[in-house]
Design a protein around this motif. Sequence first.
Motif, PDB file in Angstrom:
ATOM      1  N   LEU A  90      50.216-108.582 -11.018  1.00  0.00           N
ATOM      2  CA  LEU A  90      48.828-108.487 -10.588  1.00  0.00           C
ATOM      3  C   LEU A  90      47.903-108.698 -11.769  1.00  0.00           C
ATOM      4  CD1 LEU A  90      49.007-105.356  -8.249  1.00  0.00           C
ATOM      5  CD2 LEU A  90      48.969-107.751  -7.584  1.00  0.00           C
ATOM      6  N   LEU A  91      46.807-109.398 -11.515  1.00  0.00           N
ATOM      7  CA  LEU A  91      45.759-109.619 -12.513  1.00  0.00           C
ATOM      8  C   LEU A  91      44.540-108.820 -12.115  1.00  0.00           C
ATOM      9  CD1 LEU A  91      46.019-113.482 -12.877  1.00  0.00           C
ATOM     10  CD2 LEU A  91      46.663-111.802 -14.584  1.00  0.00           C
ATOM     11  N   GLY A  92      43.836-108.307 -13.108  1.00  0.00           N
ATOM     12  CA  GLY A  92      42.636-107.561 -12.805  1.00  0.00           C
ATOM     13  C   GLY A  92      41.819-107.292 -14.044  1.00  0.00           C
ATOM     14  N   THR A  93      40.806-106.463 -13.858  1.00  0.00           N
ATOM     15  CA  THR A  93      39.896-106.102 -14.931  1.00  0.00           C
ATOM     16  C   THR A  93      39.981-104.603 -15.166  1.00  0.00           C
ATOM     17  OG1 THR A  93      38.406-107.880 -14.270  1.00  0.00           O
ATOM     18  CG2 THR A  93      37.485-106.169 -15.682  1.00  0.00           C
ATOM     19  N   LEU A  94      40.162-104.208 -16.421  1.00  0.00           N
ATOM     20  CA  LEU A  94      40.184-102.795 -16.763  1.00  0.00           C
ATOM     21  C   LEU A  94      38.764-102.264 -16.606  1.00  0.00           C
ATOM     22  CD1 LEU A  94      42.094-101.213 -19.654  1.00  0.00           C
ATOM     23  CD2 LEU A  94      39.774-100.505 -19.173  1.00  0.00           C
ATOM     24  N   THR A  95      38.587-101.224 -15.788  1.00  0.00           N
ATOM     25  CA  THR A  95      37.246-100.724 -15.512  1.00  0.00           C
ATOM     26  C   THR A  95      36.983 -99.331 -16.035  1.00  0.00           C
ATOM     27  OG1 THR A  95      37.928 -99.900 -13.342  1.00  0.00           O
ATOM     28  CG2 THR A  95      36.997-102.129 -13.431  1.00  0.00           C
ATOM     29  N   ARG A  96      38.055 -98.574 -16.347  1.00  0.00           N
ATOM     30  CA  ARG A  96      37.818 -97.185 -16.733  1.00  0.00           C
ATOM     31  C   ARG A  96      39.019 -96.610 -17.477  1.00  0.00           C
ATOM     32  NH1 ARG A  96      37.405 -92.094 -12.674  1.00  0.00           N
ATOM     33  NH2 ARG A  96      36.938 -90.594 -14.283  1.00  0.00           N
ATOM     34  N   TYR A  97      38.716 -95.750 -18.462  1.00  0.00           N
ATOM     35  CA  TYR A  97      39.746 -94.949 -19.122  1.00  0.00           C
ATOM     36  C   TYR A  97      39.851 -93.625 -18.371  1.00  0.00           C
ATOM     37  CZ  TYR A  97      39.148 -97.905 -23.302  1.00  0.00           C
ATOM     38  OH  TYR A  97      39.082 -98.942 -24.184  1.00  0.00           O
ATOM     39  N   THR A 123      42.067 -97.416 -15.151  1.00  0.00           N
ATOM     40  CA  THR A 123      41.854 -97.961 -13.820  1.00  0.00           C
ATOM     41  C   THR A 123      41.665 -99.462 -13.947  1.00  0.00           C
ATOM     42  OG1 THR A 123      40.838 -95.927 -13.029  1.00  0.00           O
ATOM     43  CG2 THR A 123      40.394 -97.915 -11.755  1.00  0.00           C
ATOM     44  N   VAL A 124      42.435-100.188 -13.139  1.00  0.00           N
ATOM     45  CA  VAL A 124      42.346-101.644 -13.099  1.00  0.00           C
ATOM     46  C   VAL A 124      41.937-102.039 -11.687  1.00  0.00           C
ATOM     47  CG1 VAL A 124      43.623-103.816 -13.317  1.00  0.00           C
ATOM     48  CG2 VAL A 124      44.114-101.908 -14.874  1.00  0.00           C
ATOM     49  N   HIS A 166      42.197-100.939  -6.397  1.00  0.00           N
ATOM     50  CA  HIS A 166      42.075-100.082  -7.584  1.00  0.00           C
ATOM     51  C   HIS A 166      43.449 -99.494  -7.886  1.00  0.00           C
ATOM     52  CE1 HIS A 166      37.558 -99.597  -7.754  1.00  0.00           C
ATOM     53  NE2 HIS A 166      37.755-100.337  -6.674  1.00  0.00           N
ATOM     54  N   TRP A 167      43.915 -99.684  -9.118  1.00  0.00           N
ATOM     55  CA  TRP A 167      45.207 -99.164  -9.563  1.00  0.00           C
ATOM     56  C   TRP A 167      44.987 -98.303 -10.789  1.00  0.00           C
ATOM     57  CZ3 TRP A 167      50.262-100.481  -7.824  1.00  0.00           C
ATOM     58  CH2 TRP A 167      50.297-101.415  -6.793  1.00  0.00           C
ATOM     59  N   ASN A 168      45.637 -97.145 -10.829  1.00  0.00           N
ATOM     60  CA  ASN A 168      45.691 -96.338 -12.052  1.00  0.00           C
ATOM     61  C   ASN A 168      47.021 -96.667 -12.713  1.00  0.00           C
ATOM     62  OD1 ASN A 168      43.239 -95.155 -11.582  1.00  0.00           O
ATOM     63  ND2 ASN A 168      44.095 -93.398 -10.551  1.00  0.00           N
TER      64      ASN A 168
END
Length: 122
Positions: A56-63, A69-70, A77-79
């Motif tokens: 899966l490709l995505g953008t890291l949005t949160r620590y 969280t990606v 949304h994946w942790n």
Amino acid sequence: MRPIDIDALSEAELIELNHKVVARLRFLSQMRSHSAMLDFRVGERVKFHPDGGPELLGTLTRYNKKTVTVVTDAGQHWNVSPGLLTRANPPGTATASSNDSGVARFPDRSVEKLEAPNKAVG
């Protein structure tokens, strides 16, 4: 390291020692996870392989505390543990839509605000 004679400890002392060992192991694990987290930046494109699934490709949005969280390209949304991430576009590889840092950049809208026509007050 000096040896510890646990045979001489009481049950209460063994329980206290166990709590301290578990707390120390947790701390070391969190430090490793935090260190791995700092290898990535919010907004960076990343990829990962969930168990039994396709990459899966995505953008890291949160620590988070132990994970990041990606948000995938499909909007999921994946942790994810930072140790399971790799850069989608490693630094130094140029693509048509990325820059050399591998970090998403957002356009600076301040110029547009400055160039907006002034309305006369009348």
